[in-house]
Design a protein around this motif. Structure first.
Motif, short mmCIF file in Angstrom:
data_model
loop_
_atom_site.label_atom_id
_atom_site.label_comp_id
_atom_site.label_asym_id
_atom_site.label_seq_id
_atom_site.Cartn_x
_atom_site.Cartn_y
_atom_site.Cartn_z
N UNK A 161 5.39 -26.48 130.61
CA UNK A 161 5.71 -27.41 131.68
C UNK A 161 7.12 -27.25 132.21
N UNK A 162 7.42 -28.01 133.26
CA UNK A 162 8.75 -28.04 133.85
C UNK A 162 9.20 -29.49 133.95
N UNK A 163 10.49 -29.70 133.89
CA UNK A 163 11.05 -31.04 133.82
C UNK A 163 12.26 -31.12 134.73
N UNK A 164 12.49 -32.26 135.33
CA UNK A 164 13.66 -32.46 136.17
C UNK A 164 14.93 -32.33 135.34
N UNK A 165 15.85 -31.53 135.81
CA UNK A 165 17.13 -31.31 135.11
C UNK A 165 18.20 -32.29 135.56
N UNK A 166 17.93 -33.03 136.63
CA UNK A 166 18.90 -33.97 137.18
C UNK A 166 20.24 -33.26 137.43
N UNK A 167 21.33 -33.87 136.98
CA UNK A 167 22.65 -33.32 137.31
C UNK A 167 23.04 -32.11 136.49
N UNK A 168 22.19 -31.64 135.58
CA UNK A 168 22.44 -30.31 135.01
C UNK A 168 22.39 -29.27 136.13
N UNK A 169 21.73 -29.62 137.24
CA UNK A 169 21.73 -28.75 138.41
C UNK A 169 23.15 -28.42 138.84
N UNK A 170 24.04 -29.41 138.77
CA UNK A 170 25.42 -29.19 139.18
C UNK A 170 26.04 -28.04 138.39
N UNK A 171 25.77 -28.01 137.09
CA UNK A 171 26.37 -26.96 136.26
C UNK A 171 25.81 -25.58 136.61
N UNK A 172 24.53 -25.52 137.00
CA UNK A 172 23.98 -24.27 137.51
C UNK A 172 24.73 -23.84 138.76
N UNK A 173 24.94 -24.77 139.69
CA UNK A 173 25.67 -24.46 140.91
C UNK A 173 27.10 -24.05 140.59
N UNK A 174 27.74 -24.77 139.67
CA UNK A 174 29.11 -24.41 139.29
C UNK A 174 29.20 -23.06 138.62
N UNK A 175 28.19 -22.72 137.82
CA UNK A 175 28.16 -21.40 137.18
C UNK A 175 28.09 -20.31 138.24
N UNK A 176 27.23 -20.49 139.24
CA UNK A 176 27.13 -19.49 140.31
C UNK A 176 28.46 -19.33 141.04
#
Length: 451
Positions: A161-176
């Motif tokens: 399955x897949x699950x909402x990451x919420x604001x962990x998304x920010x850290x993905x964006x920051x990593x990029x």
């Protein structure tokens, strides 16, 4: 735009982006919520049957789809509720994660479940297993060094399955963004306006890229949900991909909203957690790379790290990925991101980005600017949209409301990834059990390795 649609979208844009700042005024006592076992979506019967009974349907638009206990189903089914764009893993075979042997996995599972720790808020000691239920855990994955030593699923989530990451998304964006900085493609000291001229009349015009990446901008942005005039409501209306009413005259989409935000304080003075900063980083990343955040995440991370599943991100009305909170992904693939951080850009023997990316994040931001809004993290800092924990454990984390976490302990060589659906969007209510539980587990695994 109708109030019901605006409120529906704010549940994802606002609540899913918040980090748990305490309410401005004391709220009256509330009845205890259903327990994790009682609110399990399978027990509740949400969306079961062909068709589901009317009282068991969770649909869109519906202003309660992200309220407890419905959110325990919704976090695994965002794509059924909102338009999204994919993060492709490509067409190659996934690279399997490495596990300890079956017997060792079983033994470690029993010992980890029995670990005891004392919460930070005065509650009596509890076990690791009890903490999973207390925090409404949907899935948890633990690595020691580069091997999985613990993996469990609950509620709406299975291993496929897949699950909402919420604001962990920010850290993905920051990593990029930090990868682009390390590669020399993005100047962290440049003015945002020199990269994105469209913000020339906004508060971002005088901010540097680094100030936006560290959330030390002087942008006016309020996420006080009790205030009908708070900025979050205008942001939610702009970001909604759903049709806007004929009387709507505000900005359409993330980019238009960001281009008109106004100042409130000096850039660089202090850390203030503001979701709009993460979306501004997303715009910068896209302008510099010529790719959307979802495309760049696929190219830089999902494809080369051997992900098991495509991920996806919610989008606004013109298809812009929500860089501040719109990611949904598989637990194991979020684990791969954690391994990449632990191993400073290397996974499966392959380097995906320079080691200095992680070393910069580990170095942290300025603790003096961080303040005391997060009681369990006082003395920590924030940089490149990652949290840097205080103390001697050398821990960084990606965090999202309702309990989403990638926790990387460099000293213990431990990565813990958790998806959860805690009833309230306040991580300050989860930290008192989560932080000591994670520390106890890291200490146990480190000590076991030293024996």
């Amino acid at each position: 735009m109708s109030s019901s649609i605006t409120r529906t979208w704010v549940l994802l844009v606002g609540i899913a982006a918040a980090t748990g700042v305490a309410a401005q005024e004391p709220a009256p006592p509330e009845p205890a919520p259903l327990t994790a076992a009682q609110s399990d979506p399978r027990v509740m019967g949400w969306m079961q049957g062909f068709p589901p009974p009317p009282d068991k349907r969770i649909t869109q638009p519906d202003s309660v789809y992200f309220s407890f206990p419905r959110l325990r189903w919704s976090v695994c089914h965002i794509r059924q509720l909102l338009p999204t764009i994919g993060i492709s893993r490509g067409l190659g075979d996934p690279v399997p994660l490495r596990y300890v042997g079956d017997r060792e996995l079983e033994r470690l599972g029993r010992e980890i479940d029995a670990l005891s720790f004392t919460p930070l808020d005065g509650r009596p000691p509890m076990t690791w297993e009890q903490s999973l239920a207390a925090n409404y855990t949907d899935g948890i994955l633990v690595f020691h060094r580069d091997r999985v030593v613990y993996e469990r699923y609950f509620g709406c989530l299975g291993d496929d399955g897949k699950h909402a990451a919420m604001s962990m998304t920010k850290s993905l964006t920051g990593l990029l963004a930090q990868i682009l900085v390390a590669e020399g493609r993005l100047d962290e000291n440049a003015k945002v306006v020199d990269i994105v001229p469209e913000v020339a009349r906004s508060a971002y015009a005088d901010a540097t890229v680094r100030q936006v990446m560290d959330m030390t901008t002087g942008v006016r942005y309020s996420e006080d949900y009790a205030d009908p005039d708070a900025d979050i409501w205008q942001y939610a209306a702009a970001a909604s991909p759903l049709p806007k009413g004929e009387d709507y005259a505000g900005p359409n989409g993330y980019f238009e909203y960001l281009a008109q935000v106004q100042p409130e304080g000096a850039n660089g003075a202090a850390f203030h957690y503001k979701t709009v900063d993460a979306d501004m980083v997303g715009w910068i990343v896209s302008r510099v790379s010529g790719k959307s955040v979802s495309e760049l995440a696929s190219e830089q991370l999902w494809r080369p790290m051997g992900a098991e599943q495509d991920a996806y991100m919610t989008v606004d009305a013109i298809g812009t990925p929500y860089a501040g909170g719109g990611l949904s992904a598989g637990l194991r693939d979020m684990g791969r991101l954690g391994l990449l951080m632990l191993q400073e850009g290397v996974i499966n023997g392959r380097r995906l980005f320079p080691a200095e990316v992680v070393r910069h994040i580990r170095g942290g931001g300025d603790p003096a600017r961080f303040g005391n809004a997060y009681p369990a993290l006082v003395g920590g800092s924030y940089t490149s949209l990652w949290w840097v924990y205080p103390g001697e454990h050398d821990v960084i984390a990606a965090r999202g409301v309702h309990g989403q976490t990638i926790y990387v302990d460099f000293n213990a060589q431990v990565v813990i990834v958790r998806f959860a659906s805690f009833p309230k969007a306040q991580n300050t209510l989860i930290d008192p059990t989560s932080i000591p539980a994670f520390q106890a587990l890291a200490g146990y695994l480190q000590a076991a390795a030293d024996r």
